[in-house]
Design a protein around this motif. Structure first.
Motif, short mmCIF file in Angstrom:
data_model
loop_
_atom_site.label_atom_id
_atom_site.label_comp_id
_atom_site.label_asym_id
_atom_site.label_seq_id
_atom_site.Cartn_x
_atom_site.Cartn_y
_atom_site.Cartn_z
N UNK A 11 3.72 -8.91 9.22
CA UNK A 11 2.37 -8.45 9.54
C UNK A 11 2.23 -8.17 11.03
N UNK B 127 4.36 -5.05 12.04
CA UNK B 127 3.72 -3.84 11.51
C UNK B 127 2.47 -3.47 12.29
N UNK B 128 1.65 -4.48 12.57
CA UNK B 128 0.42 -4.20 13.32
C UNK B 128 0.76 -3.62 14.69
N UNK C 254 1.90 -0.05 14.18
CA UNK C 254 0.78 0.85 13.88
C UNK C 254 -0.05 1.16 15.13
N UNK C 255 -0.34 0.11 15.90
CA UNK C 255 -1.15 0.30 17.10
C UNK C 255 -0.44 1.23 18.08
N UNK D 77 1.91 3.43 17.32
CA UNK D 77 2.05 4.76 16.73
C UNK D 77 0.77 5.58 16.94
N UNK D 78 -0.38 4.94 16.81
CA UNK D 78 -1.64 5.66 17.03
C UNK D 78 -1.67 6.26 18.43
N UNK D 79 -1.40 5.43 19.44
CA UNK D 79 -1.47 5.93 20.81
C UNK D 79 -0.42 7.00 21.05
N UNK E 106 1.08 8.98 19.01
CA UNK E 106 0.77 10.22 18.29
C UNK E 106 -0.23 11.06 19.07
N UNK F 241 8.03 1.72 17.02
CA UNK F 241 7.98 0.57 16.12
C UNK F 241 9.14 -0.37 16.41
#
Lengths: 451, 451
Positions: A317, A320-321, A324-325, A327-329, A331, A428
């Protein structure tokens, strides 16, 4: 367009005239789809019922593997007609995709003039302005009248995309000005081109990157742009419809790199299994080897882990979190730079924005995780301390992930690496290692007495 | 373009005439950048030295927050001139972004005709053909001669993008045919429009999705497309340069969704921290809650984990590899469907391709992992069996991940969910859980006696 079988049936029943007249009602792009969807032996016969210019228009629209199959069934005369009928840039695109022996055979069937022109086009580097330009355009001389210009357009204006901007060149083919079709239409017939032409001209160079050119179209809302060689001679024009293709292709390339693959120019269904495998395996193995670092970190903290097994169950968890955090930035930053909305000079502004976002997101996520730990792990010793460790790690992880998501793409850009490389897959893996180190350090700090 | 300070200095020194003549040499898009980069009080003064039409062209190019700031400093008369000078579609785009009170104030300063037109445009749903069309176009009647058409173009042809295709309408404004400027230029002056117009017309509907329209431009290499309302009356045209913007915006939207965010129409630097936070937190919390499933799985297999600690150290590598493998497939499938290269009907073809790729990639990755376990964990009991467990799990994980990467986006498409949702972030979380279950099942099978 009717069902493909209908046309096949007409062919089988030798109703060539009705097949021809039915197909002439259709758009070449639709006929090309028919050609793609019938056996190649039938495709050749269908092409043969069509007039030469439609044949060429359809041929230019089919995928290169189908083009190659068709060429194999064409006679030398047919190859000659096709290559002469195609627009030169379409011809060059087509020959570029053919194996060397077939390319040679095709060029041998072209006239010397066509062959020279195609060879010239083939020399431009991939993705340069030279490869997307159209070499057919209307050139006028400054001494011509509007009336003379119209008759020159009538003689040379072959393609829809080439006549709406006319180019005024000197005897050395150097660009002197441009006249739009609108200006010609609105001018008096006896006016002189030199008097009405616009001499404030935007240009592209043959070797310039197509992405740069696309950006200029976008910024200035251009409809076309002349392309000159190193001696400033006009060699072609780029029109906005080619730019739409460039934008589409560049976005696809970024999607592929950001998805952790080597980019491919072919559509998925036309790419062989082995090629797809080759495009992907490098990234997969590379990331796996990089990911082994995480294993080493876990090994180092093995004792801590085994002492507090609850922690282990939160590792996926947590990583992954973080991923994800980050990857957002990354991207948003990669895309922002690709469309020139963000430059590396904005680093401080962007980093400060992401820091504030990461604080807000970190606190919310930490809260959710805290509640979840309390609810699902009741009965565990030191539960609140353990929940706090996890929540605190999340705050730090999100902070660090978002910062990586900003810094790595911008650093890549600065060092001339494609920022798209610094997307989710790599971020990641990097964030995984960092978040685990943080996790165990925080755990040691709070739960040291257990370890 | 000179440094922004140069222009500011000219303004401060009240050299209005030279400022005006210098700026008139520049492109409106460049002047807009200047406007963005000086304090808004100076920006207004700079705009005021420019002629009305240039003011409007520059105004249309600046971001909406700057537009709003400028409007706040404009007099009612200035607002009136700007709104009347703007192209109607630009005016509608601009007003749409304004807060309701300001929008009202602006519309109050427009003539009734302009206001009605803008209100009509504002009614079209987001991303529909109606929102990207230009409402200024040249309409001809079938009875006109070419000569009469030219004089009509001379009178009404206001914008560069509107005159290269002319539309022939009846008295009810229903579309009867199209005539390109090329045809007009090549025709004799006394020919009748009805005789030379093309009646085989491609159309778009006002409510059609802009992505659909973009696809049609792409497929048929169109330069423009007429837009009709539900009663088949011509209401506007879409030109290829608008399509380039649509392609760019749609790709950005997909990047955002695939990066695990709610898409935003504003550029990054113009979006507030809170808005960016809002766009991201939903996905982060959702994925975290989903990711808790992984924790539950680990909890169930806690005994097995603790019995063979070596296994734990490979969990991140395993889940990351699965995530990466799945992300590659889903990225290609989502993009392929977005550009219409892949349809849901290709499912079997695509799945079979991915199965073969996953086999090849799985074996290579398993080999790398096997060697790595042997080298880095020497001295561990049952080392070869443990390495085999990890390698075997990798093969299954890659297989399953790639299949998820194909199936989930296609399933989404089938059920009318945006396939971009099924990108790396979601796939990674789903694959994590599955790969862990597989890992422990295979481990139990091979190392059961230890657990």
């Amino acid at each position: 367009m009717k069902e493909y079988q209908t046309y096949e049936k007409m062919l089988d029943e030798k109703q060539y005239n009705s097949l021809r007249s039915e197909l002439l009602e259709e758009n070449p792009a639709d006929i090309a789809q028919l050609i793609e969807n019938v056996p190649v032996e039938k495709a050749v016969l269908i092409l043969r019922v069509l007039p030469k210019d439609v044949q060429a228009a359809v041929f230019a629209e089919v995928y290169s593997d189908t083009q190659q199959a068709l060429i194999g069934l064409f006679s030398d005369t047919e190859i000659h007609f096709i290559i002469e009928e195609l627009f030169l840039d379409d011809a060059a695109d087509f020959i570029e995709e053919m194996p060397a022996t077939i390319a040679k055979k095709i060029l041998a069937n072209a006239t010397k003039e066509t062959r020279d022109e195609i060879n010239r086009l083939l020399k431009y580097p991939d993705n340069s302005a030279g490869t997307i330009m159209t070499v057919e355009y209307v050139d006028l001389k400054r001494g011509m009248t509007v009336r003379e210009s119209f008759s020159r357009i009538r003689k040379t204006g072959t393609d829809k995309e080439t006549i709406y901007t006319c180019y005024v060149t000197d005897s050395e083919r150097r660009l002197e000005g441009v006249v739009t079709a609108k200006k010609l239409m609105l001018a008096e017939r006896e006016e002189i081109i030199g008097d009405i032409m616009d001499t404030n001209i935007m240009l592209a160079q043959t070797y310039e990157d197509q992405e740069e050119v696309a950006r200029r179209f976008n910024k200035y809302d251009l409809l076309s742009l002349p392309v000159v060689d190193s001696e400033n001679r006009l060699v072609g024009i780029i029109t906005v419809d080619d730019i739409a293709d460039v934008i589409q292709a560049e976005a696809t390339e970024d999607f592929e790199i950001m998805g952790g693959m080597a980019p491919s120019e072919k559509p998925y269904l036309k790419t062989s299994v082995f090629e797809l495998f080759k495009n992907r395996i490098g990234w997969l193995v590379g990331l796996m080897i990089l990911g082994m670092g995480t294993g080493i970190i876990l090994k180092i903290f093995e004792d801590a882990m085994l002492a507090v097994p609850l922690l282990i169950t939160f590792i996926p968890m947590l990583t992954d979190t973080g991923g994800n955090a980050g990857a957002q930035s990354s991207t948003l930053i990669i895309r922002g730079m690709a469309v020139s909305e963000i430059t590396t000079q904005d680093f401080m502004k962007v980093a400060w924005k992401e820091i504030r976002i990461s604080m807000m997101a970190g606190v919310v996520l930490a809260g959710v995780a805290f509640v979840r730990v309390i609810i699902l792990s009741t009965g565990e010793a030191d539960l609140y301390i353990k929940a706090a460790v996890i929540s605190l790690t999340i705050i730090f992880t999100v902070f660090m992930s978002k910062l990586c998501g900003v810094a790595l793409p911008m650093l890549a850009k600065k060092t001339k690496i494609d920022p798209a490389v610094m997307a989710a897959p790599l971020i990641t893996t990097i964030v995984d290692a960092c978040s685990l180190i943080m996790f165990f350090m925080i755990a040691k700090l709070f739960l040291g007495y257990l370890m």
